[in-house]
Design a protein around this motif. Sequence first.
Motif, PDB file in Angstrom:
ATOM      1  N   SER A  92      -0.358   7.723  11.107  1.00  0.00           N
ATOM      2  CA  SER A  92       0.077   8.012  12.470  1.00  0.00           C
ATOM      3  C   SER A  92      -0.265   6.864  13.412  1.00  0.00           C
ATOM      4  CB  SER A  92      -0.479   9.338  12.977  1.00  0.00           C
ATOM      5  OG  SER A  92      -1.874   9.344  12.956  1.00  0.00           O
ATOM      6  N   LEU A  93      -1.389   6.192  13.187  1.00  0.00           N
ATOM      7  CA  LEU A  93      -1.750   5.028  14.000  1.00  0.00           C
ATOM      8  C   LEU A  93      -0.762   3.883  13.749  1.00  0.00           C
ATOM      9  CD1 LEU A  93      -3.784   3.824  15.982  1.00  0.00           C
ATOM     10  CD2 LEU A  93      -5.189   3.169  14.019  1.00  0.00           C
TER      11      LEU A  93
ATOM     12  N   GLY B 235      -8.317   7.729  -3.176  1.00  0.00           N
ATOM     13  CA  GLY B 235      -7.556   8.771  -2.495  1.00  0.00           C
ATOM     14  C   GLY B 235      -7.063   8.372  -1.113  1.00  0.00           C
ATOM     15  N   VAL B 236      -7.103   7.060  -0.795  1.00  0.00           N
ATOM     16  CA  VAL B 236      -6.679   6.571   0.514  1.00  0.00           C
ATOM     17  C   VAL B 236      -5.439   5.693   0.333  1.00  0.00           C
ATOM     18  CG1 VAL B 236      -7.307   5.166   2.512  1.00  0.00           C
ATOM     19  CG2 VAL B 236      -9.022   6.588   1.407  1.00  0.00           C
ATOM     20  N   LEU B 237      -4.453   5.944   1.187  1.00  0.00           N
ATOM     21  CA  LEU B 237      -3.233   5.156   1.171  1.00  0.00           C
ATOM     22  C   LEU B 237      -3.164   4.364   2.462  1.00  0.00           C
ATOM     23  CD1 LEU B 237      -0.778   4.717  -0.658  1.00  0.00           C
ATOM     24  CD2 LEU B 237       0.377   6.509   0.609  1.00  0.00           C
ATOM     25  N   LEU B 238      -3.162   3.035   2.347  1.00  0.00           N
ATOM     26  CA  LEU B 238      -3.163   2.154   3.515  1.00  0.00           C
ATOM     27  C   LEU B 238      -1.740   1.724   3.872  1.00  0.00           C
ATOM     28  CD1 LEU B 238      -6.167  -0.193   2.664  1.00  0.00           C
ATOM     29  CD2 LEU B 238      -6.150   1.810   4.160  1.00  0.00           C
ATOM     30  N   PRO B 239      -1.322   1.947   5.124  1.00  0.00           N
ATOM     31  CA  PRO B 239       0.016   1.539   5.546  1.00  0.00           C
ATOM     32  C   PRO B 239       0.047   0.110   6.070  1.00  0.00           C
ATOM     33  CG  PRO B 239      -1.015   2.808   7.281  1.00  0.00           C
ATOM     34  CD  PRO B 239      -2.011   2.748   6.134  1.00  0.00           C
ATOM     35  N   ASN B 240       1.217  -0.472   6.006  1.00  0.00           N
ATOM     36  CA  ASN B 240       1.504  -1.784   6.583  1.00  0.00           C
ATOM     37  C   ASN B 240       2.712  -1.638   7.499  1.00  0.00           C
ATOM     38  OD1 ASN B 240      -0.288  -3.326   4.682  1.00  0.00           O
ATOM     39  ND2 ASN B 240       1.179  -2.523   3.215  1.00  0.00           N
ATOM     40  N   VAL B 241       2.823  -2.521   8.481  1.00  0.00           N
ATOM     41  CA  VAL B 241       4.054  -2.612   9.259  1.00  0.00           C
ATOM     42  C   VAL B 241       4.877  -3.710   8.609  1.00  0.00           C
ATOM     43  CG1 VAL B 241       5.089  -3.140  11.494  1.00  0.00           C
ATOM     44  CG2 VAL B 241       2.954  -1.846  11.396  1.00  0.00           C
ATOM     45  N   PHE B 242       6.050  -3.347   8.139  1.00  0.00           N
ATOM     46  CA  PHE B 242       6.945  -4.265   7.455  1.00  0.00           C
ATOM     47  C   PHE B 242       8.065  -4.614   8.423  1.00  0.00           C
ATOM     48  CE2 PHE B 242      10.544  -5.460   4.916  1.00  0.00           C
ATOM     49  CZ  PHE B 242      10.016  -6.087   3.801  1.00  0.00           C
ATOM     50  N   TYR B 243       8.281  -5.896   8.638  1.00  0.00           N
ATOM     51  CA  TYR B 243       9.366  -6.294   9.526  1.00  0.00           C
ATOM     52  C   TYR B 243      10.081  -7.512   8.974  1.00  0.00           C
ATOM     53  CZ  TYR B 243       5.964  -9.642  11.493  1.00  0.00           C
ATOM     54  OH  TYR B 243       5.042 -10.633  11.668  1.00  0.00           O
TER      55      TYR B 243
ATOM     56  N   GLY C 128      18.729   4.887  -3.382  1.00  0.00           N
ATOM     57  CA  GLY C 128      19.511   6.120  -3.389  1.00  0.00           C
ATOM     58  C   GLY C 128      18.638   7.344  -3.217  1.00  0.00           C
ATOM     59  N   SER C 129      18.919   8.352  -3.986  1.00  0.00           N
ATOM     60  CA  SER C 129      18.146   9.595  -3.897  1.00  0.00           C
ATOM     61  C   SER C 129      17.045   9.634  -4.959  1.00  0.00           C
ATOM     62  CB  SER C 129      19.077  10.798  -4.036  1.00  0.00           C
ATOM     63  OG  SER C 129      19.713  10.759  -5.300  1.00  0.00           O
ATOM     64  N   ASN C 130      16.792   8.476  -5.570  1.00  0.00           N
ATOM     65  CA  ASN C 130      15.741   8.420  -6.586  1.00  0.00           C
ATOM     66  C   ASN C 130      14.395   8.769  -5.969  1.00  0.00           C
ATOM     67  OD1 ASN C 130      17.668   7.546  -8.372  1.00  0.00           O
ATOM     68  ND2 ASN C 130      17.099   5.394  -8.226  1.00  0.00           N
ATOM     69  N   THR C 131      13.552   9.336  -6.773  1.00  0.00           N
ATOM     70  CA  THR C 131      12.188   9.606  -6.348  1.00  0.00           C
ATOM     71  C   THR C 131      11.264   9.079  -7.435  1.00  0.00           C
ATOM     72  OG1 THR C 131      10.690  11.263  -5.454  1.00  0.00           O
ATOM     73  CG2 THR C 131      12.082  11.953  -7.291  1.00  0.00           C
ATOM     74  N   SER C 132      10.059   8.809  -7.051  1.00  0.00           N
ATOM     75  CA  SER C 132       9.067   8.295  -7.993  1.00  0.00           C
ATOM     76  C   SER C 132       7.720   8.882  -7.613  1.00  0.00           C
ATOM     77  CB  SER C 132       9.016   6.765  -7.927  1.00  0.00           C
ATOM     78  OG  SER C 132       8.536   6.355  -6.658  1.00  0.00           O
ATOM     79  N   THR C 133       6.741   8.667  -8.451  1.00  0.00           N
ATOM     80  CA  THR C 133       5.382   9.112  -8.150  1.00  0.00           C
ATOM     81  C   THR C 133       4.899   8.473  -6.862  1.00  0.00           C
ATOM     82  OG1 THR C 133       4.946   9.335 -10.507  1.00  0.00           O
ATOM     83  CG2 THR C 133       3.033   9.216  -9.056  1.00  0.00           C
ATOM     84  N   GLU C 134       5.205   7.186  -6.678  1.00  0.00           N
ATOM     85  CA  GLU C 134       4.762   6.476  -5.480  1.00  0.00           C
ATOM     86  C   GLU C 134       5.440   7.026  -4.219  1.00  0.00           C
ATOM     87  OE1 GLU C 134       4.199   3.843  -9.032  1.00  0.00           O
ATOM     88  OE2 GLU C 134       5.909   4.947  -8.257  1.00  0.00           O
ATOM     89  N   ILE C 135       6.734   7.294  -4.287  1.00  0.00           N
ATOM     90  CA  ILE C 135       7.427   7.879  -3.130  1.00  0.00           C
ATOM     91  C   ILE C 135       6.850   9.255  -2.822  1.00  0.00           C
ATOM     92  CG2 ILE C 135       9.614   8.879  -2.330  1.00  0.00           C
ATOM     93  CD1 ILE C 135      11.056   6.473  -3.530  1.00  0.00           C
ATOM     94  N   ASP C 136       6.592  10.051  -3.854  1.00  0.00           N
ATOM     95  CA  ASP C 136       6.006  11.381  -3.643  1.00  0.00           C
ATOM     96  C   ASP C 136       4.631  11.282  -2.995  1.00  0.00           C
ATOM     97  OD1 ASP C 136       8.256  12.605  -4.696  1.00  0.00           O
ATOM     98  OD2 ASP C 136       7.368  12.898  -6.682  1.00  0.00           O
TER      99      ASP C 136
ATOM    100  N   VAL D 162       1.515  11.988   2.268  1.00  0.00           N
ATOM    101  CA  VAL D 162       0.710  11.496   3.393  1.00  0.00           C
ATOM    102  C   VAL D 162       1.474  11.684   4.702  1.00  0.00           C
ATOM    103  CG1 VAL D 162      -0.243   9.404   4.451  1.00  0.00           C
ATOM    104  CG2 VAL D 162      -0.685   9.896   2.053  1.00  0.00           C
ATOM    105  N   VAL D 163       2.769  11.390   4.694  1.00  0.00           N
ATOM    106  CA  VAL D 163       3.586  11.549   5.892  1.00  0.00           C
ATOM    107  C   VAL D 163       3.648  13.030   6.287  1.00  0.00           C
ATOM    108  CG1 VAL D 163       5.901  11.215   6.867  1.00  0.00           C
ATOM    109  CG2 VAL D 163       4.901   9.465   5.399  1.00  0.00           C
ATOM    110  N   GLU D 164       3.729  13.891   5.299  1.00  0.00           N
ATOM    111  CA  GLU D 164       3.725  15.334   5.575  1.00  0.00           C
ATOM    112  C   GLU D 164       2.392  15.769   6.189  1.00  0.00           C
ATOM    113  OE1 GLU D 164       5.199  19.378   3.367  1.00  0.00           O
ATOM    114  OE2 GLU D 164       4.339  17.800   2.116  1.00  0.00           O
ATOM    115  N   ASP D 165       1.277  15.249   5.680  1.00  0.00           N
ATOM    116  CA  ASP D 165      -0.034  15.560   6.257  1.00  0.00           C
ATOM    117  C   ASP D 165      -0.113  15.122   7.716  1.00  0.00           C
ATOM    118  OD1 ASP D 165      -0.989  16.698   3.927  1.00  0.00           O
ATOM    119  OD2 ASP D 165      -2.121  14.918   3.297  1.00  0.00           O
ATOM    120  N   ALA D 166       0.561  14.024   8.056  1.00  0.00           N
ATOM    121  CA  ALA D 166       0.564  13.527   9.435  1.00  0.00           C
ATOM    122  C   ALA D 166       1.534  14.318  10.319  1.00  0.00           C
ATOM    123  CB  ALA D 166       0.923  12.041   9.462  1.00  0.00           C
ATOM    124  N   GLY D 167       2.301  15.225   9.731  1.00  0.00           N
ATOM    125  CA  GLY D 167       3.241  16.051  10.485  1.00  0.00           C
ATOM    126  C   GLY D 167       4.492  15.321  10.912  1.00  0.00           C
ATOM    127  N   LEU D 168       4.882  14.275  10.164  1.00  0.00           N
ATOM    128  CA  LEU D 168       6.010  13.438  10.583  1.00  0.00           C
ATOM    129  C   LEU D 168       7.105  13.326   9.520  1.00  0.00           C
ATOM    130  CD1 LEU D 168       3.828  10.639  12.170  1.00  0.00           C
ATOM    131  CD2 LEU D 168       5.239  12.285  13.412  1.00  0.00           C
TER     132      LEU D 168
END
Length: 175
Positions: A59-60, A98-106, A124-132, A137-143
């Motif tokens: 969220s930060l 158990g921690v996932l660190l985000p980056n700003v990609f531009y 496409g609509s592919n999913t992977s363990t990493e996407i899940d 984490v995004v769901e935990d942040a409510g976003l």
Amino acid sequence: MKLSALCSQMLSGEACDDIDSFFLEIDDFEEAALVSRTQRIDGLLARLGPRWTSAYLFSLCMHVLATVRIAGSARDPAGAKMFLALSFTDFELYAEEGVLLPNVFYYPGTEGIAFGARRWHESGSNTSTEIDTVRSVVEDAGLLAGFRFCESRTDGPPGYEVVRVFAIPMHGNEA
């Protein structure tokens, strides 16, 4: 409020504390880590635990991403041409701590826009363990409703694949 002090401590000395750096001339994409040293989050981990530390950092980082988007629009009212997303690459840290660190990609310019479109189309609509993992984490942040997810896989050192998951914010009438 202590939250503002915590944010400035977290961002002090990091690439994300200088919004102007997102508008420098670059040849390719850049990835600005929200946290460059994992020891900087030890206090958060002690207070929140890994799951909620990941959600807090997401969220930060989302705030930094929104600030870059607004600053770009203020600089160029016609709309700054740039692919902006949150990216995640350190899945080993997630597996260990158990921690996932985000980056700003531009990635500025029409090349960046094309890059983002290719990533989305190729994934496409592919999913992977990493996407899940990122989606969780995004769901935990409510976003969760505000993002699309895709990934890129490239060869790294022998026997190692580099996985980069993108959380791309949806704006306006995107679906």
